[in-house]
Design an enzyme around this catalytic site. Structure first.
Site, PDB file in Angstrom:
ATOM      1  N   ASP A 155      -5.559  -4.819  -3.941  1.00 37.59           N
ATOM      2  CA  ASP A 155      -5.143  -4.061  -2.766  1.00 37.59           C
ATOM      3  C   ASP A 155      -6.329  -3.993  -1.795  1.00 37.59           C
ATOM      4  O   ASP A 155      -7.436  -4.409  -2.130  1.00 37.59           O
ATOM      5  CB  ASP A 155      -4.747  -2.647  -3.236  1.00 37.59           C
ATOM      6  N   GLU A 199      -7.806  -6.541   3.149  1.00 36.38           N
ATOM      7  CA  GLU A 199      -7.753  -7.030   4.543  1.00 36.38           C
ATOM      8  C   GLU A 199      -9.125  -7.406   5.078  1.00 36.38           C
ATOM      9  O   GLU A 199      -9.183  -8.370   5.851  1.00 36.38           O
ATOM     10  CB  GLU A 199      -7.091  -5.969   5.431  1.00 36.38           C
ATOM     11  N   ASP A 217       2.545   0.002   2.760  1.00 41.76           N
ATOM     12  CA  ASP A 217       2.909   1.410   2.644  1.00 41.76           C
ATOM     13  C   ASP A 217       4.074   1.778   3.564  1.00 41.76           C
ATOM     14  O   ASP A 217       3.878   2.306   4.651  1.00 41.76           O
ATOM     15  CB  ASP A 217       1.687   2.283   2.927  1.00 41.76           C
TER      16      ASP A 217
END
Lengths: 570, 966
Positions: B548, B551, B625
């Site tokens: 996760d 980015e 999300d």
């Protein structure tokens, strides 16, 4: 749908030949997976009749051929072929041809494991021949008879059975002990209840006594007052103005003290608000907007709005504070009121003074001032800033005061006693469970470590979460009532059946950050010791605890009742 | 949870105060726009848009300053080299080397660089250590093949002056027409232009220039250039200043698709499948579609705003033709889309009118590197794009089953409890997940000793029913002394550096952190070592990984990510590589998970949030999300479909919605939708109520269980679709245009989908209180309700299908054979030996076709032939199973192991009436001495519902060749 008999004759029997009949040496040749209570349905060796759909008959060779024929699954007691017949399954018309019956009822509880050397049980069909030895239900390994993928489940019933019996024996023993403990609790509770009842009796007798005493004292008081009124009282400072001055002085002093108090509190509150505002403004600067905590963001937003309306900075007013400083200085001849002068004023002036003052004021204003004064005083009294004042005390003689005090003391004592009775009666009316058993556990505390916290449950009092790493303890709720919850239990055949359990409900604990006030539902189950087994946070700040206690073990009430009943008669 | 609890006590007082003051406001749920740039706040976006506006305003009075030097052109071995000259002024021309490669696959690649930068003949400001070249290594992370040059591509000698023509592609019926001045390229197929580069003249390569310091008074000097220089040398956003040592270096190009009315692709955006225009107007966006991988908190819907991942592949579609472009650039990229409709005859509105779609691409740095695909089918794009960037990894079988996630399962006992509860309520699941709270102090590769004292015991319990555990491992490493991993990261110098070359420090979950730089081969090597069983203690082979925040998400960074002037391995600036950053991290994890101990070679399973082209080779993705609203449920379908056609089909959205609490109906509908996501996982925020499906009261619980079991029942079809994706790049769930490319009415439909090649068509309910859905049918085939075989027929129409809460609206298109496994089990691993059900859905001609792919679902043995690949074909009253696999050294062994797995049931839908008389069928299996017979039952149905026939126990093995004669 009814399969024409004989057609299935042609069906390859390769699978069936191994599957139809379980090897059996107990004499009753039941098909594989059939429990003794269902044996009667499998007696006819030519035709099988679906148990709940007797109109459907199939050749017996179709029993346990690993293909589901009956809409109730009864033709496959020994395979997983009918496992999909469940309300959890996405059934199509082809799965239950001829049956529009939406209420799916399987006629068999599962795959029957004989478990020789242990106790027999049923395994859910979906676990048959899935490559996993389900020893907890099927210690003989017969659920994996097809040995899919080379699975081999040897018979472990001997050791598992032995282990189980050992445990069972222990459990039985523990149950016996638990019951014994429960009876002790019941006895205890009975005794405590009786104590309360006795207390009530005792207190009521005391009240009667005090009430007689009160009557006497009231009579005394009346007598003394009568005597007092007939006396002529004169004194240097007994004039009405002087009395008024005394009263006023007292009142002014009280108000001044109260003002100083309130001011001190204000300053303290102000500095606390300031401290909090500093924390919040720092919080606003330092919080991480990406931390994905809505509560934090909401708090920041609220703070911004709050701050926009002005902070405590603007509340300070030096001029007003100077005025207040002036006001709280004690009175003397230089500042404030010179009480000396008033206390010594001659009687004769009294009327003049009063008239003089009132004459200069319009009646409406006089009323207004009186009203306001009353309202303010009432407010101060209600809020505990001023004590209530007995009007005439200042001018009463010692004798009257003493008599009145005596009356008051007795009145108060009666009041106290009545309150005690009330409390006890309320306690008697409180639900302490069957046989009032929880009376004996009230306040008993038990703890359990779980993760980073120690949890504490004090019966009928409160629940707590104590962090191990330091930090403050969170109250998870105060006792509200005894309730009940429904727990989904698995029955022998793996079906969900609801089961009622006694619960102790705790609510209005500490409020959660960004959440509700904590609450706990303590679900009780029978056990030898009072013991917390498990804690879960079902949703944010709503906890549940599973707690063992002998108090909810079945039985025991009759014995104790009988025993206590006998005692009552004695 | 730990963190929040501590917080809660700490802040309770504050909250009470806030409540006391009575100023609680309900928060509006919305993205923080101020945290992310609009085009006008991004220097190069603004400049390129202004450039386009300027060109458009000048019209014919303007000519592009880019010209291909005719004398420089060389063509050899399928490749054309030349130099484009950019006229900066009368005397100054900037040299831009051009390479056009014609690939054997029929794809053309156009690369434009800048000579000065390429030769490092430039100066960097601020004594920067950054590389001087334009970034040219994106392909190292993205491309894996398909670059073989065409042998047949030829220069057309008959070209007129000023034009170079190259014939290439299948039978050389593709043609690139390269005009020299101004430079542009038309790509033709069958003599028609499909893709036109620099048609509008927006080509823009910001060449290197020295910063001219304008002292006061001589400001006049610069004004002659008429360019807005305000964003050339420095840009500040949200308090962070980008020092831009290389100055302006953006690239821009317009790409026109003449005659194409729809463009799809360029994920990730929360928007419709058919992309909208971006230059304003009713129903259009104001902002260009942005691709700059970002951790966008509470993202908004129907927006061109950037999200977590980026795939710069766009395909243009019109009836009967699909073409595409792939813009290989890892820097921040924006795409403007404008459509123009011209009518051949202005009086006949709509008739013969032609819509062109024009796209304008610009990236902050790097080369222009464009791949042009000429189709003509969507499948061609999938295939060719996959040849370049790789196909979807054939996943572990468990990975396509149901995943149960939550932030967070709080203790190992909690996990075991959830596991037991699924069994108690007989709901299947395969994987349970741990979010960040399992860690000790947010340090990766550790376990919280208080809450997870016995991870091995927990994993063993899961393994008892072949279940798996996925734990989260993110790229930020807590900056803490005595944390070995942090110390090694620093001492070995494997972390990303700031502009001054020092180790970069930022904030993420653990507080102060450093970021492992997976561009560095040494870092990859080190990362691989961390996953060995003896290093990552407490993990068994049934543990898999969730990557996760890659980015990368940096809480205190500009736009929640790293400063663009940060430096990576090889001294590339973060600006150059930002969009591939995520997959370099996944790549490291993938390599680590391949072989956690010697000899234990298995397919990794990794879920990633950030991605770029190529991620499909290594991972699955989810849409980040989202929120528990009906709108988020609805947008999940176009998002998942878009990923599918963009080469990364292993995609899904959080079932239930991440933020907030879904109602029971919403949760139920979300499960009924989620079972159609290739990646099917339920997830929830830490502040939400527990919502494991067994906790929901009846009837919702059973309805959800049915949905999950429907997914499990169809796993053979899903796995076959994944296999197809792994060899052809086809989407696993397919939008209308992909399946019916000639049916124009379906081009905008993005709320219904087909499962692989099975003909299963579903339109999940995504609105509240709905009891019917209108399913659009493009073709004239009969479609049958999945559950009761109700018939729907009629092309180009919408058909009302009942969809009460308990029903998932699913149809089966005539002409397919659908493989199923009907027996419910605890997990998909336990279905391995179960028999198959084949559903034969006959078409108008009484025929049907289907495939099945099976392997061990775990290892790479399939590469050596350990698999079953069958084609089922029904015609002439015979159902046959034919081997379409290729034998390998492990084939025989695998077939032997699978010999006992059989077909238990064949359901034929809509059989000829004549079958009423039949009660048996003949079964002929290869190798059997004689034919055998199986029972068959014919069932008539009331009007409107198709009859069906069921063959009982044909006792044919799934791995064998056989036929059943009806």
């Amino acid at each position: 749908m009814i399969l024409p008999q004989g057609l299935l004759f042609f069906v390859s029997l390769a699978a069936c030949s191994t599957a139809v009949v379980a090897a059996s040496n107990d004499g009753s040749a039941r098909p594989r997976g059939v429990g003794p209570e269902f044996a009667k349905f499998y007696k006819d060796t030519d035709t099988f009749t679906c148990i709940s759909h007797p109109a459907i008959k199939i050749p017996f060779s179709a029993v346990n051929d690993d293909y589901c024929d009956c809409p109730d699954g009864s033709d496959e007691p020994g395979t997983s072929a009918c496992a999909h017949l469940s309300r959890n399954s996405p059934l199509t018309v082809a799965d239950r041809p001829g049956s529009n019956d939406l209420d799916l009822t399987l006629s068999l509880p599962g795959f029957y494991c004989k478990n020789k050397g242990h106790k027999p049980s049923y395994v859910p069909f979906q676990r048959v021949n899935d490559g996993i030895c389900d020893y907890d239900l099927c210690c003989d390994g017969s659920d994996e008879w097809a040995r899919v993928g080379g699975t081999k489940c040897e018979d472990k019933c001997k050791e598992i059975g032995k282990e189980w019996r050992k445990k069972e024996e222990k459990r039985q023993k523990s149950m016996t002990t638990a019951l014994k403990k429960k009876k002790e609790l019941l006895t205890d509770a009975g005794r405590q209840q009786k104590e309360v009842e006795e207390n009530i009796n005792r207190l009521e007798i005391q009240i009667q006594g005090q009430e007689i005493k009160l009557k006497d004292l009231e009579a005394d008081l009346e007598e003394i007052e009568k005597q007092e009124r007939s006396k002529v009282v004169t004194g240097k400072k007994a004039g009405k103005v002087n009395v008024l001055a005394q009263v006023a002085k007292g009142r002014v002093e009280e108000l001044r003290t109260a003002l100083a108090e309130v001011r001190k509190e204000r300053d303290e509150t102000r500095s606390r608000i300031k401290e909090l505002e500093e924390i919040l403004s720092k919080f606003k600067v330092e919080y991480n907007p990406n931390f994905n905590d809505e509560g934090v963001k909401r708090a920041v937003r609220s703070w911004e709005e709050y701050a926009a309306r002005g902070t405590s900075e603007g509340l300070e007013n030096a001029a007003r504070d100077r005025d207040l400083d002036e006001i709280v200085k004690p009175d003397d001849d230089k500042s404030g009121v010179n009480w000396e002068q008033w206390e010594n004023e001659e009687d004769g002036c009294e009327a003049n003074l009063v008239y003089q003052l009132a004459a200069y004021l319009p009646p409406s204003l006089v009323n207004f001032i009186e009203d306001k004064a009353l309202a303010i005083r009432g407010f101060l009294e209600q809020n505990g800033i001023l004590p209530t004042k007995d009007e005439g005390s200042a001018s009463e003689s010692k004798a009257v005061t003493e008599a009145r005090d005596a009356v008051d003391a007795v009145r108060k004592s009666i009041e106290d006693l009545k309150n005690q009775v009330k409390d006890h009666k309320e306690d008697l009316d409180t639900d302490y469970g069957v046989g009032s058993i929880f009376r004996a556990l009230k306040g008993v505390c038990i703890q359990k470590d779980a993760g980073e916290y120690t949890y504490e449950h004090c019966f009928l009092d409160q629940t707590k979460q104590i962090p191990k790493k330091g930090g403050s303890t969170a109250r998870m709720g105060n006792f509200v009532r005894i309730g009940s919850v429904t727990i989904d239990q698995l029955n022998e055949s793996g079906e969900i059946v609801p089961e009622e359990r006694i619960s102790l409900e705790y609510a209005k604990g500490q409020t959660c950050w960004n959440g509700p006030a904590r609450s706990t539902s303590v679900v009780l189950q029978c056990g030898e010791e009072n013991e917390i087994l498990k804690i879960a946070e079902d949703e944010k700040c709503v906890y549940s605890m599973l707690v063992n206690t002998p108090a909810v073990c079945p039985g025991g009430e009759e014995d104790v009742h009988a025993a206590s009943g006998r005692k009552d008669e004695l | 949870m730990a963190g929040r609890r501590l917080l809660s006590t700490r802040w309770t007082l504050l909250l009470s105060l806030v409540i006391l003051l009575g100023c609680l406001v309900i928060p509006g749920v919305a993205v923080k726009h101020e945290n992310f740039k609009k085009c006008s706040q991004s220097g190069f976006c603004k400049r390129n848009r202004a450039y386009a506006d300027d060109v458009a305003a000048k019209g014919s009075a303007w000519s592009s300053p880019y010209e291909l030097d005719s004398s420089s052109i060389q063509f050899k071995d399928g490749q054309l080299h030349g130099t484009i000259l950019k006229s900066v002024s009368a005397e100054e021309k900037v040299k831009l080397p051009l390479t056009v490669s014609f690939l054997e696959s029929g794809v053309a690649r156009v690369v434009i660089d800048e000579e000065k930068r390429l030769n490092k003949e430039i100066e960097l400001r601020h004594d920067s250590q950054a590389r001087k070249e334009r970034y040219n290594e994106a392909e190292k992370w993205v491309l894996v093949g398909g670059l073989e040059l065409s042998k047949s591509a030829t220069l057309d000698s008959e070209s007129e002056t000023g034009v170079t023509r190259v014939l290439y592609g299948p039978e050389n019926n593709f043609q690139a027409i390269i005009r020299h001045s101004p430079f542009d390229i038309e790509f033709q197929r069958d003599g028609q232009t499909h893709v036109h580069l620099n048609n509008k003249g927006y080509l823009n390569m910001e060449h290197w220039r020295r910063k001219v310091d304008t002292s006061e008074g001589d400001g006049e000097q610069n004004s002659e250039s008429q360019e807005d220089e305000s964003t050339w040398w420095e840009e500040t956003f949200g308090g962070n200043t980008d020092t831009k040592p290389k100055g302006p270096e953006s690239v821009g190009l317009d790409i026109t698709f003449p005659g194409y009315g729809h463009v799809y692709g360029i994920p990730e955006h929360a928007d419709s499948l058919s992309l909208r225009e971006t230059r304003g107007g009713s129903g259009n966006h104001e902002e260009p579609y942005r691709m700059y991988n970002s951790d966008v908190f509470e993202y908004e819907l129907n927006s061109p705003m950037t999200l977590y991942g980026a795939i710069p592949l766009m395909q243009a579609h019109r009836p009967g033709s699909t073409v595409g472009v792939f813009w290989l650039n890892a820097a921040e990229t924006w795409v403007d889309i404008v459509k123009s409709t011209s009518s051949a005859n202005p009086l006949s509105l709509g008739v013969n009118s032609k819509t062109d779609t024009q796209s304008h691409w610009f990236s902050e740095s790097g080369q222009i590197d464009v791949f042009v695909f000429l189709g003509p089918t969507p499948q061609d794009i999938s295939k060719k794009y996959g040849e370049l960037t790789g196909y979807t990894q054939l996943p572990q079988h468990f990975a396509i089953a149901y995943h149960q996630c939550r932030w967070n399962y709080v203790t190992d006992e909690d996990v075991k409890d959830v596991d037991r509860n699924f069994d108690k309520y007989q709901i299947p699941y395969d994987v349970i997940w741990l979010d960040i709270e399992y860690l000790d102090d947010r340090k990766y590769f550790t376990w919280d000793p208080l809450t997870f004292p016995n991870p091995i015991g927990m994993e063993e319990q899961l393994d008892e029913s072949e279940r798996k555990l996925v734990v989260i491992i993110d790229p930020h490493i807590k900056n803490k002394e005595k944390y070995t991993i942090s110390e090694e990261l620093k001492s070995k110098n494997l972390a990303t550096r700031n502009k001054d070359g020092e180790i970069y420090e930022g904030w993420c979950w653990p507080g102060s952190s450093h970021w492992v730089d997976c561009f560095n081969p040494e870092a990859i090597k080190w990362w691989i070592g961390l996953f060995k069983y003896d290093k990552f203690k407490g993990t068994l082979p049934n543990v898999f990984i969730w990557n996760d925040m890659n980015e990368p998400s940096v809480f205190n960074g500009p736009e929640t990510t790293m400063p663009k002037d940060n430096l990576h391995y090889g001294n590339w600036e973060h600006r150059d590589i930002h969009n591939v950053n995520g997959i370099t991290f996944v790549n490291a994890t993938y390599n680590a998970m391949l072989e956690r101990k010697k000899g234990e070679l298995r397919r990794p399973f990794i879920l990633t949030r950030s991605y770029y082209a190529g991620a499909q080779r290594m991972s699955a993705m989810w849409t980040g999300d989202n929120q528990a609203t009906w709108e988020h449920l609805a947008i999940s379908l176009p998002m998942v479909l878009n990923n599918g056609i963009s080469g990364f089909p292993f995609a899904g959205a959080d079932v239930g919605g991440f933020f907030h609490n879904p109602s029971k109906d919403l949760l139920t509908r979300w499960y009924q939708t989620g079972i159609w996501y290739p990646f099917f996982r339920a997830h929830a925020h830490i502040d939400t109520r527990r919502r494991e499906p067994y906790l929901i009261s009846e009837p919702h619980r059973s309805i959800i269980a049915q949905a999950i079991r429907l997914r499990y029942q169809l796993l053979p079809a899903w796995y076959t679709a994944f296999h197809e994706a792994s060899v052809n790049g086809t989407p696993i769930v397919r939008p209308q245009f992909y399946v019916h490319p000639s049916d124009e009415a379906g081009f905008v439909i993005d709320d219904q989908l087909y499962l692989g090649s099975t003909g299963i068509l579903t339109k999940p309910v995504v609105t509240e209180g709905t009891t019917t859905v209108d399913i659009y049918l493009a073709d004239d085939e009969k479609y049958y309700d999945y559950f009761d075989y109700t018939v729907y027929q009629g092309a180009g129409k919408r058909h009302e299908v009942p969809a009460p809460l308990e029903k998932v609206p699913v149809l089966m298109q005539g002409g397919h054979v659908i493989p199923r496994k009907d027996r419910p089990r605890r997990s998909s691993g336990l279905m391995k030996w179960d028999p198959y059900t084949l559903v034969v859905v006959l078409d108008k001609n009484g025929e049907a076709d289907g495939t099945l792919y099976v392997d061990d679902g775990e290892t790479f043995d399939y590469e050596r032939g350990a698999y079953i690949h069958r084609r089922f074909h029904f015609h002439d009253s015979t159902l046959s199973s034919e081997d379409i696999g290729t034998k390998g050294p492990k084939t025989a062994e695998y077939l032997k192991a699978m010999a006992s797995v059989r077909v238990e049931r064949v359901v034929v839908i809509d059989p000829p009436k004549g079958w009423q008389e039949k009660s048996t069928v003949t079964v002929i299996e290869d190798g059997a001495k004689t034919a055998s017979t199986a029972a068959m039952e014919y069932h008539a149905q009331p009007n409107g519902k198709a009859p069906y026939a069921v063959v009982k126990n044909p006792t044919v093995s799934i791995g064998k060749t056989w036929r059943i004669e009806f």
